[in-house]
Design an enzyme around this catalytic site. Sequence first.
Site, PDB file in Angstrom:
ATOM      1  N   HIS A 147      -6.229 -20.192 -12.855  1.00  0.00           N
ATOM      2  CA  HIS A 147      -7.390 -19.563 -12.221  1.00  0.00           C
ATOM      3  C   HIS A 147      -8.211 -20.580 -11.433  1.00  0.00           C
ATOM      4  O   HIS A 147      -8.847 -20.247 -10.452  1.00  0.00           O
ATOM      5  CB  HIS A 147      -8.254 -18.829 -13.254  1.00  0.00           C
ATOM      6  CG  HIS A 147      -8.998 -19.751 -14.141  1.00  0.00           C
ATOM      7  ND1 HIS A 147      -8.623 -20.010 -15.424  1.00  0.00           N
ATOM      8  CD2 HIS A 147     -10.082 -20.524 -13.903  1.00  0.00           C
ATOM      9  CE1 HIS A 147      -9.450 -20.901 -15.936  1.00  0.00           C
ATOM     10  NE2 HIS A 147     -10.343 -21.229 -15.035  1.00  0.00           N
ATOM     11  N   GLU A 152       5.789  -8.460 -12.437  1.00  0.00           N
ATOM     12  CA  GLU A 152       5.529  -9.861 -12.757  1.00  0.00           C
ATOM     13  C   GLU A 152       6.116 -10.249 -14.114  1.00  0.00           C
ATOM     14  O   GLU A 152       5.902 -11.347 -14.603  1.00  0.00           O
ATOM     15  CB  GLU A 152       4.035 -10.185 -12.677  1.00  0.00           C
ATOM     16  CG  GLU A 152       3.115  -9.159 -13.278  1.00  0.00           C
ATOM     17  CD  GLU A 152       1.637  -9.464 -13.043  1.00  0.00           C
ATOM     18  OE1 GLU A 152       1.282 -10.500 -12.461  1.00  0.00           O
ATOM     19  OE2 GLU A 152       0.819  -8.628 -13.460  1.00  0.00           O
ATOM     20  N   ASP A 185       3.011 -14.983 -12.284  1.00  0.00           N
ATOM     21  CA  ASP A 185       3.504 -14.695 -13.630  1.00  0.00           C
ATOM     22  C   ASP A 185       5.012 -14.561 -13.666  1.00  0.00           C
ATOM     23  O   ASP A 185       5.649 -15.012 -14.613  1.00  0.00           O
ATOM     24  CB  ASP A 185       2.850 -13.413 -14.159  1.00  0.00           C
ATOM     25  CG  ASP A 185       1.460 -13.692 -14.686  1.00  0.00           C
ATOM     26  OD1 ASP A 185       1.308 -14.656 -15.442  1.00  0.00           O
ATOM     27  OD2 ASP A 185       0.522 -12.971 -14.313  1.00  0.00           O
ATOM     28  N   CYS A 238       1.811 -10.497  -4.084  1.00  0.00           N
ATOM     29  CA  CYS A 238       0.421 -10.953  -4.109  1.00  0.00           C
ATOM     30  C   CYS A 238       0.209 -12.223  -4.916  1.00  0.00           C
ATOM     31  O   CYS A 238      -0.923 -12.622  -5.162  1.00  0.00           O
ATOM     32  CB  CYS A 238      -0.497  -9.839  -4.612  1.00  0.00           C
ATOM     33  SG  CYS A 238      -0.129  -9.362  -6.313  1.00  0.00           S
TER      34      CYS A 238
HETATM   35  C1  PEP Z   1       0.464 -12.985 -10.210  1.00  0.00           C
HETATM   36  O1  PEP Z   1       0.766 -13.097 -11.403  1.00  0.00           O
HETATM   37  O2  PEP Z   1       1.175 -13.406  -9.279  1.00  0.00           O
HETATM   38  C2  PEP Z   1      -0.798 -12.351  -9.838  1.00  0.00           C
HETATM   39  C3  PEP Z   1      -1.073 -12.094  -8.580  1.00  0.00           C
HETATM   40  O3  PEP Z   1      -1.691 -12.076 -10.832  1.00  0.00           O
HETATM   41  P1  PEP Z   1      -2.638 -13.188 -11.520  1.00  0.00           P
HETATM   42  O4  PEP Z   1      -2.489 -14.469 -10.778  1.00  0.00           O
HETATM   43  O5  PEP Z   1      -4.015 -12.661 -11.465  1.00  0.00           O
HETATM   44  O6  PEP Z   1      -2.071 -13.229 -12.900  1.00  0.00           O
HETATM   45 MG    MG Z   2      -0.312 -11.949 -12.832  1.00  0.00          MG
END
Ligand code: PEP
Ligand code: MG
Length: 588
Positions: free
Chosen positions: A195, A437, A461, A508
């Site tokens: 994050h 994911e 993920d 994404c």
């Molecule tokens: C991902 O896992 O690629 C995703 C976009 O979700 P996050 O990064 O919020 O887990």
């Molecule tokens: Mg994710």
Amino acid sequence: MSEYVLKGVPAAPGIAIGSAYIVDKQDIVVPPRAILEKEIPIEIARFEEALYKTREQLLALKRKITDEIGEQHAQIFDAHLMVLEDRMLTEDVVKKIRQDKQSAEYVFSNIFKKYIKVFSNMEDEYLRERSSDVNDIARRVLKNLVDESKFMHELENLTEELIIIAHDLSPSDTASMFNKNVLAFATDIGGRTSHTAIMAKSLGVPAVVGLKDATLRISNQDLVIVDGRMGLVIVHPNDKTLSLYRAEKERINSMRNRFDDIKDLPAETTDGRKVEVLANLELPEEIPMILSRGASGIGLYRTEYFYMNRVDLPNEEEQFAAYKKVVEAMAPHSVTIRTLDLGGDKFISSLQIPRDMYPFLGWRALKFCLERPDIFKTQLRAILRASYYGKMRMMYPMVSGPAEFRSVNEILDSVKKNLREEEIPFDENIEVGAMIEVPSAAMTADLLAKEAKFFSIGTNDLIQYTLAIDRVNEQTAAFYEPCHPAVLRLIQRTVQAGHEKNIKVALCGEMSSEPIYTLLLLGLGLDEFSMSPGNILQIKKLIRSVSFQDAKELAEKALELTTGQEVEDLCRRRLQELAPNIINNEGV
Ligand code: PEP
Ligand code: MG
């Protein structure tokens, strides 16, 4: 002092040059200072004055954060105010000043240390986590009792432009840096999709994570260079390094607006393949920037940030107001909102759930929402209600397969039914998609495609679960390979399954933001790319500069290779050949 270089994981691009500020959570050291009998009332008065001042500062801070970023970000201060108002604590301090005839700061810091110890040894994980709040309060009070420069530099009140060096930054630390004088940040731990990295990109500041021991090797006010592209932190740079980096920074700055002219043009290849380039949204404050970059919508609205930095859970009205604001601000573009993805490094303290229950392989995302329909339904109601005010799609994170997708839809149907009964309007045609994911979802994409209205591949993920590499662990960061043949096959499989059923497939994860992968992903057939807003124009320019045919050929070749490194090398080589002007300037 001679120059030295620390190597970490590149987390957000750009170069920053400035003075280091170490955000530490270490013990507070206050030397003893004996006082005379007649000084006792003075010390007690100083202590009371400091408490009063701290309270005023916290209230002012709470008001400021509420005005600037919104109420939900300010509620953490309620917990701090509660600690401050604990009578037992204040009475203890006053008693000890009298008894031991020691200065207010010395007595206070000792008592607080005991408090912190008690909290940190508590069995209850939630209470254990509170020790950092207690620590924060202690520092604030101490600052009001003694020479300010010795203690914590408040992130919220940064007036100088500083480079933040920390062991780790919590999601609430990074969220509070929005619009602050933070030039960059560098942390001991973390991987490229933690994050911290995601927030750095959305704040538009360079970052390097996974430096292992930066907080030990850098001191306050050291001059440092953060090179977010190469993952370097250069401490005490010499004149030659400084002038090289200053020139490079200038060059990057001068390039900043170079693709502005294509802002309103479609992301279309030279041979006519059109895709969508969308933005990932963490904080609603980012919307003006997102719009200025020409995003054709929000491809991932991460709602869990809404649940952070506060001592309670957001209620339906609050969530509805926030989501509505986002869809209205983005209209006529669409917003893909993701339901709550609690877990892993997205930790929500207000839930009072022991932290070891939700590591990456624990009680995360849908597994949590299915067990806590009370919390989940509140969010679904808010989302559905907001869907009436703009163009909204909804997707579930961490879907493991068709059975889970169906179970969540049952909850959604019951929420829709209630809304209808209450005659509350919502978009009856709202599309519901599945994030892909988890490897099991990619493997069952053909089945999921019969039920989901779209797919969005979350590579952050998908890579960690496929390769068994924790995405925030700096020790294994080098093994986190987006182009590993297994990952590519899962992406390919998902795209094919989606297209067979005529549904759109988006990506994404952070892979979308990195130009080196654009051709490959385009060639694998993705329809939508959702990314950090800072990369939108460059990626769009890249897509507009190449042909779909070339991209497909590259993807075919990549799928024949046996290692992630070979695929990366191929991608880099082809990019240099096909679009040298776009990537050279960025130093991809
Ligand atoms: C991902 O896992 O690629 C995703 C976009 O979700 P996050 O990064 O919020 O887990
Ligand atoms: Mg994710």
